[in-house]
Design an enzyme around this catalytic site. Structure first.
Site, PDB file in Angstrom:
ATOM      1  N   ARG A   1       0.828  -1.215   0.000  1.00  0.00           N
ATOM      2  CA  ARG A   1       0.000   0.000   0.000  1.00  0.00           C
ATOM      3  C   ARG A   1       0.858   1.260   0.000  1.00  0.00           C
ATOM      4  O   ARG A   1       0.605   2.186  -0.769  1.00  0.00           O
ATOM      5  CB  ARG A   1      -0.949   0.005   1.210  1.00  0.00           C
ATOM      6  CG  ARG A   1      -2.029  -1.067   1.120  1.00  0.00           C
ATOM      7  CD  ARG A   1      -2.871  -1.121   2.366  1.00  0.00           C
ATOM      8  NE  ARG A   1      -2.013  -1.419   3.518  1.00  0.00           N
ATOM      9  CZ  ARG A   1      -2.368  -1.283   4.788  1.00  0.00           C
ATOM     10  NH1 ARG A   1      -3.567  -0.848   5.094  1.00  0.00           N
ATOM     11  NH2 ARG A   1      -1.542  -1.588   5.757  1.00  0.00           N
TER      12      ARG A   1
ATOM     13  N   ASN B   1      -6.160  -3.106   2.075  1.00  0.00           N
ATOM     14  CA  ASN B   1      -6.111  -4.553   2.268  1.00  0.00           C
ATOM     15  C   ASN B   1      -7.521  -5.058   2.484  1.00  0.00           C
ATOM     16  O   ASN B   1      -8.328  -4.409   3.144  1.00  0.00           O
ATOM     17  CB  ASN B   1      -5.271  -4.903   3.505  1.00  0.00           C
ATOM     18  CG  ASN B   1      -3.785  -4.734   3.278  1.00  0.00           C
ATOM     19  OD1 ASN B   1      -3.311  -4.789   2.154  1.00  0.00           O
ATOM     20  ND2 ASN B   1      -3.045  -4.538   4.350  1.00  0.00           N
TER      21      ASN B   1
END
Length: 90
Positions: A18, A36
């Site tokens: 990320r 996620n």
């Protein structure tokens, strides 16, 4: 401008995916989100011009060094008008 949704499967959590994705998106002027999912996948929404999104999508197929990408599913979506690229933490 167009919008794409991307789902990445494989070893994509716990490998700074990320954070790295945000850095790449910021460099390229791509806006959207990354998060996620509970099932272990990574979900992204990205908005930008065709050329930027194409390169961004290619990067998602590589990911950060420690990631092991299995599949990358890309589907078109409707523009949401994101102003920046954000990491969504649940």
């Amino acid at each position: 401008m167009k919008h794409i949704n991307i789902r990445v499967t494989g070893k994509v959590q716990g490998v700074s995916f990320r954070e790295t994705t945000k850095a790449i998106a910021d460099q390229m002027g791509v806006r959207g989100i990354v998060k996620n999912e509970k099932d272990g996948t990574l979900y992204l929404e990205a908005e930008g011009d065709d050329a930027s999104l194409e390169v961004f999508e290619e990067w998602c197929n590589e990911g950060p060094d420690r990631a092991k990408i299995e599949t990358v599913e890309v589907t078109p979506g409707e523009l949401k008008g994101y102003q920046n690229f954000e990491i969504i933490k649940k």
